[in-house]
Design a protein around this motif. Structure first.
Motif, short mmCIF file in Angstrom:
data_model
loop_
_atom_site.label_atom_id
_atom_site.label_comp_id
_atom_site.label_asym_id
_atom_site.label_seq_id
_atom_site.Cartn_x
_atom_site.Cartn_y
_atom_site.Cartn_z
N CYS A 1 45.46 24.65 142.31
CA CYS A 1 45.33 23.19 142.23
C CYS A 1 44.80 22.65 143.57
O CYS A 1 43.90 21.83 143.60
CB CYS A 1 46.68 22.57 141.89
SG CYS A 1 46.67 20.78 141.78
N PHE A 2 45.36 23.15 144.66
CA PHE A 2 44.88 22.78 146.00
C PHE A 2 43.43 23.23 146.19
O PHE A 2 42.60 22.47 146.68
CB PHE A 2 45.76 23.43 147.07
CG PHE A 2 45.06 23.74 148.36
CD1 PHE A 2 44.75 22.74 149.26
CD2 PHE A 2 44.70 25.05 148.66
CE1 PHE A 2 44.10 23.02 150.45
CE2 PHE A 2 44.04 25.34 149.85
CZ PHE A 2 43.74 24.33 150.75
N TYR A 3 43.12 24.46 145.79
CA TYR A 3 41.79 25.03 146.01
C TYR A 3 40.72 24.32 145.20
O TYR A 3 39.56 24.29 145.58
CB TYR A 3 41.83 26.53 145.70
CG TYR A 3 40.61 27.28 146.15
CD1 TYR A 3 40.30 27.39 147.50
CD2 TYR A 3 39.77 27.89 145.23
CE1 TYR A 3 39.18 28.08 147.92
CE2 TYR A 3 38.65 28.59 145.65
CZ TYR A 3 38.36 28.68 146.98
OH TYR A 3 37.25 29.36 147.40
N GLY A 4 41.11 23.75 144.07
CA GLY A 4 40.17 22.96 143.27
C GLY A 4 39.29 23.76 142.35
O GLY A 4 38.32 23.23 141.81
N LYS A 5 39.60 25.03 142.16
CA LYS A 5 38.82 25.87 141.24
C LYS A 5 39.79 26.66 140.38
O LYS A 5 40.99 26.72 140.64
CB LYS A 5 37.91 26.81 142.02
CG LYS A 5 36.84 26.07 142.80
CD LYS A 5 35.87 27.01 143.44
CE LYS A 5 34.83 26.19 144.20
NZ LYS A 5 33.92 27.01 144.95
N ASP A 6 39.23 27.30 139.35
CA ASP A 6 40.05 28.04 138.41
C ASP A 6 40.60 29.34 138.99
O ASP A 6 41.61 29.85 138.52
CB ASP A 6 39.22 28.34 137.15
CG ASP A 6 40.06 28.89 136.02
OD1 ASP A 6 41.17 28.37 135.82
OD2 ASP A 6 39.61 29.84 135.36
N ASP A 7 39.94 29.88 140.00
CA ASP A 7 40.38 31.15 140.60
C ASP A 7 39.74 31.30 141.97
O ASP A 7 38.83 30.56 142.33
CB ASP A 7 39.99 32.32 139.70
CG ASP A 7 40.94 33.50 139.80
OD1 ASP A 7 41.83 33.48 140.68
OD2 ASP A 7 40.80 34.44 139.00
N ILE A 8 40.24 32.28 142.73
CA ILE A 8 39.71 32.56 144.06
C ILE A 8 39.80 34.06 144.31
O ILE A 8 40.82 34.68 144.00
CB ILE A 8 40.49 31.79 145.16
CG1 ILE A 8 39.94 32.10 146.55
CG2 ILE A 8 41.98 32.07 145.08
CD1 ILE A 8 40.55 31.26 147.67
N PRO A 9 38.73 34.66 144.83
CA PRO A 9 38.85 36.07 145.22
C PRO A 9 39.87 36.18 146.35
O PRO A 9 39.90 35.35 147.26
CB PRO A 9 37.45 36.43 145.72
CG PRO A 9 36.55 35.39 145.15
CD PRO A 9 37.38 34.15 145.01
N VAL A 10 40.72 37.19 146.28
CA VAL A 10 41.77 37.34 147.28
C VAL A 10 41.17 37.53 148.67
O VAL A 10 41.77 37.13 149.67
CB VAL A 10 42.71 38.50 146.91
CG1 VAL A 10 43.77 38.73 147.96
CG2 VAL A 10 43.37 38.21 145.57
N SER A 11 39.96 38.05 148.75
CA SER A 11 39.32 38.25 150.06
C SER A 11 39.05 36.93 150.76
O SER A 11 38.84 36.90 151.97
CB SER A 11 38.01 39.02 149.89
OG SER A 11 37.09 38.26 149.14
N ARG A 12 39.05 35.82 150.04
CA ARG A 12 38.82 34.52 150.66
C ARG A 12 40.06 33.91 151.29
O ARG A 12 39.99 32.91 151.98
CB ARG A 12 38.25 33.54 149.63
CG ARG A 12 36.89 33.94 149.15
CD ARG A 12 35.96 32.78 149.14
NE ARG A 12 34.63 33.23 148.78
CZ ARG A 12 33.93 32.71 147.79
NH1 ARG A 12 34.42 31.74 147.09
NH2 ARG A 12 32.74 33.18 147.53
#
Length: 136
Positions: free
Chosen positions: A60-71
């Motif tokens: 929710c904070f990131y604003g996208k449906d998913d994030i690569p863990v490397s980020r």
């Protein structure tokens, strides 16, 4: 004797090994889903729910449906903590989310080569805690 398959089997998630021999980057949602399945299999449904809650709040904070863990990195985690503070979350709530994100990340580092070669960005984090007020 049949060898049991790990919940962290990366084969369904990836199309193969990258040039450097490392697994393709796993996302936070994929990692959380795998851990959630493992926790439910071990009858730790509340832990699975806590992991899911921490992942959803972070996305929710990131604003996208998913994030690569490397980020995930220290700067992003500090921004996330500031976001939670700005949205009137208590130190106990922030600590809950950060502890569970740290658990997801660290279990990903330890399991079956996922997140191979990554370092933990949670070493710097000391969870806050406000003791509840004593009853009169």
């Amino acid at each position: 004797m049949m060898k049991s398959k790990s919940f962290y089997d990366p084969v369904p998630l990836s199309s193969g090994i990258t040039q450097k021999g490392l697994l393709p980057d796993i996302t936070l949602r994929e990692l959380t889903d795998a851990l959630e399945r493992e926790m439910i299999a071990l009858s730790h449904e509340r832990t699975a729910r806590a992991y899911r809650s921490a992942m959803r709040r972070f996305l929710c904070f990131y604003g996208k449906d998913d994030i690569p863990v490397s980020r995930l990195n220290s700067r992003l985690l500090v921004e996330y903590e500031q976001y939670l503070l700005a949205h009137s979350r208590t130190l106990n709530t922030i600590s809950f989310y950060m502890r569970n994100l740290r658990a997801i990340y660290n279990k990903g580092i330890k399991k079956d080569g996922w997140l191979r070669g990554r370092k933990s960005y949670f070493k710097w984090y000391t969870p806050g805690y406000n003791p509840p007020a004593k009853k009169p």
